[in-house]
Structures are given as structure tokens and as C-alpha cells.
Design a protein around this motif. Structure first.
Motif, PDB file in Angstrom:
ATOM      1  N   ALA A  16       0.891  -1.153  -0.081  1.00 16.02           N
ATOM      2  CA  ALA A  16       0.015   0.011  -0.078  1.00 16.02           C
ATOM      3  C   ALA A  16       0.819   1.266  -0.037  1.00 16.02           C
ATOM      4  CB  ALA A  16      -1.025  -0.113   1.363  1.00 16.02           C
ATOM      5  N   GLY A  17       2.117   1.287  -0.014  1.00 11.92           N
ATOM      6  CA  GLY A  17       3.169   2.413   0.184  1.00 11.92           C
ATOM      7  C   GLY A  17       3.200   2.958   1.352  1.00 11.92           C
ATOM      8  N   LYS A  18       2.933   2.230   2.154  1.00 12.18           N
ATOM      9  CA  LYS A  18       2.875   2.788   3.605  1.00 12.18           C
ATOM     10  C   LYS A  18       4.326   2.534   4.780  1.00 12.18           C
ATOM     11  CE  LYS A  18      -2.037   3.061   3.588  1.00 12.18           C
ATOM     12  NZ  LYS A  18      -3.320   2.622   4.107  1.00 12.18           N
ATOM     13  N   THR A  19       5.258   2.238   3.648  1.00 16.41           N
ATOM     14  CA  THR A  19       6.485   2.151   4.094  1.00 16.41           C
ATOM     15  C   THR A  19       7.477   2.851   3.547  1.00 16.41           C
ATOM     16  OG1 THR A  19       7.300   0.086   2.792  1.00 16.41           O
ATOM     17  CG2 THR A  19       6.074  -0.585   4.815  1.00 16.41           C
ATOM     18  N   GLU A  22      13.113   1.498   2.549  1.00 12.85           N
ATOM     19  CA  GLU A  22      13.552  -0.047   2.987  1.00 12.85           C
ATOM     20  C   GLU A  22      12.659  -0.892   3.231  1.00 12.85           C
ATOM     21  OE1 GLU A  22      15.906   2.342   5.697  1.00 12.85           O
ATOM     22  OE2 GLU A  22      16.952   2.912   4.269  1.00 12.85           O
ATOM     23  N   GLY A  23      11.315  -0.420   3.264  1.00 14.17           N
ATOM     24  CA  GLY A  23      10.186  -1.568   3.517  1.00 14.17           C
ATOM     25  C   GLY A  23       9.585  -1.372   4.904  1.00 14.17           C
ATOM     26  N   ALA A  24      10.374  -0.521   5.834  1.00 12.47           N
ATOM     27  CA  ALA A  24       9.960  -0.347   7.162  1.00 12.47           C
ATOM     28  C   ALA A  24       8.739   0.536   7.402  1.00 12.47           C
ATOM     29  CB  ALA A  24      11.110   0.062   8.146  1.00 12.47           C
ATOM     30  N   ALA A  78      -6.355   0.210   2.493  1.00 13.98           N
ATOM     31  CA  ALA A  78      -6.878   1.593   2.530  1.00 13.98           C
ATOM     32  C   ALA A  78      -7.271   2.044   3.807  1.00 13.98           C
ATOM     33  CB  ALA A  78      -8.036   1.836   1.484  1.00 13.98           C
ATOM     34  N   SER A  79      -7.325   1.282   4.893  1.00 16.34           N
ATOM     35  CA  SER A  79      -7.795   1.583   6.270  1.00 16.34           C
ATOM     36  C   SER A  79      -7.057   2.119   7.268  1.00 16.34           C
ATOM     37  CB  SER A  79      -8.810   0.480   6.861  1.00 16.34           C
ATOM     38  OG  SER A  79      -7.750  -0.553   7.044  1.00 16.34           O
ATOM     39  N   SER A  80      -5.407   2.074   6.959  1.00 11.76           N
ATOM     40  CA  SER A  80      -4.611   2.578   7.795  1.00 11.76           C
ATOM     41  C   SER A  80      -3.962   3.842   7.342  1.00 11.76           C
ATOM     42  CB  SER A  80      -3.663   1.566   7.783  1.00 11.76           C
ATOM     43  OG  SER A  80      -2.965   1.125   6.632  1.00 11.76           O
ATOM     44  N   SER A  85       2.217  10.562   7.019  1.00  8.70           N
ATOM     45  CA  SER A  85       0.816  11.400   7.283  1.00  8.70           C
ATOM     46  C   SER A  85       0.201  10.882   8.604  1.00  8.70           C
ATOM     47  CB  SER A  85      -0.270  11.547   6.073  1.00  8.70           C
ATOM     48  OG  SER A  85      -0.855  10.274   6.052  1.00  8.70           O
ATOM     49  N   SER A  86      -0.536  11.777   9.057  1.00 12.32           N
ATOM     50  CA  SER A  86      -1.189  11.252  10.444  1.00 12.32           C
ATOM     51  C   SER A  86      -2.569  10.494   9.972  1.00 12.32           C
ATOM     52  CB  SER A  86      -1.639  12.564  11.309  1.00 12.32           C
ATOM     53  OG  SER A  86      -2.521  13.300  10.427  1.00 12.32           O
TER      54      SER A  86
END
Length: 90
Positions: A16-19, A22-24, A78-80, A85-86
Motif C-alpha cells: 500500500a506504499g505505507k513503508t 527500505e520497506g519499514a 486503505a483503512s490504515s 501522514s497522520s
């Protein structure tokens, strides 16, 4: 141990692109995940495990208050909160 659930959650965040590059996941997201999966989490070598566990335990409630969740699936990305961003801005 819930290794498969942990791995799917981390994979879903990355997909989802939320790292980071480096994937963390971010600090608060990581704290929530580490707190939920203490036996399956990967720890850094720069600090003792007990220090990382203490920091995660302290930050996890803050992360949860801000809307971060420990469990993610590939279909529920999409729920996280978005990376950088906050949770309230998504």
C-alpha cells in the motif's frame, strides 16, 4: 506465534506504499505491530531487545489512539494511515 499474520500485515503495508524506501513502517506503526506480535517481530541490532520492547510498549497506545492498527490484509490497505501522514488526514 502468529508469524503468517505478522508477515501479511507488513507485506500489506508495503504494497500500500505505507513503508519507507527500505520497506519499514514508520515509528508509531512499528510500535503498534511490535506490541501486537512480540514473538514474531524483527528487532534492530542498534539497541538491546528489551529497550526496543519498552519503547514499543510505550508508543503503541499512542499509535493506536492515532488510528494505527497492527493487523492489515492486502485487501484492507486503505483503512490504515498513509506513510508520512497522520491517520486523520487520510
Amino acid at each position: 506465534m502468529r508469524t503468517e499474520e505478522w508477515a501479511e500485515s507488513v507485506y500489506a503495508l508495503a504494497q500500500a506504499g505505507k513503508t519507507n524506501e527500505e520497506g519499514a513502517p514508520g515509528l508509531l506503526q512499528s510500535a503498534v505491530i511490535f506490541d501486537e506480535y512480540p514473538d514474531t517481530s524483527v528487532y534492530l541490532t542498534v539497541a538491546p531487545v528489551f529497550v526496543q520492547q519498552a519503547v514499543s510498549s510505550a508508543l503503541a497506545p499512542i499509535g493506536r489512539l492515532l488510528g494505527y492498527e497492527a493487523t492489515h490484509s492486502r485487501t484492507a490497505g486503505a483503512s490504515s494511515p498513509e506513510r508520512g501522514s497522520s491517520p486523520s488526514s487520510t
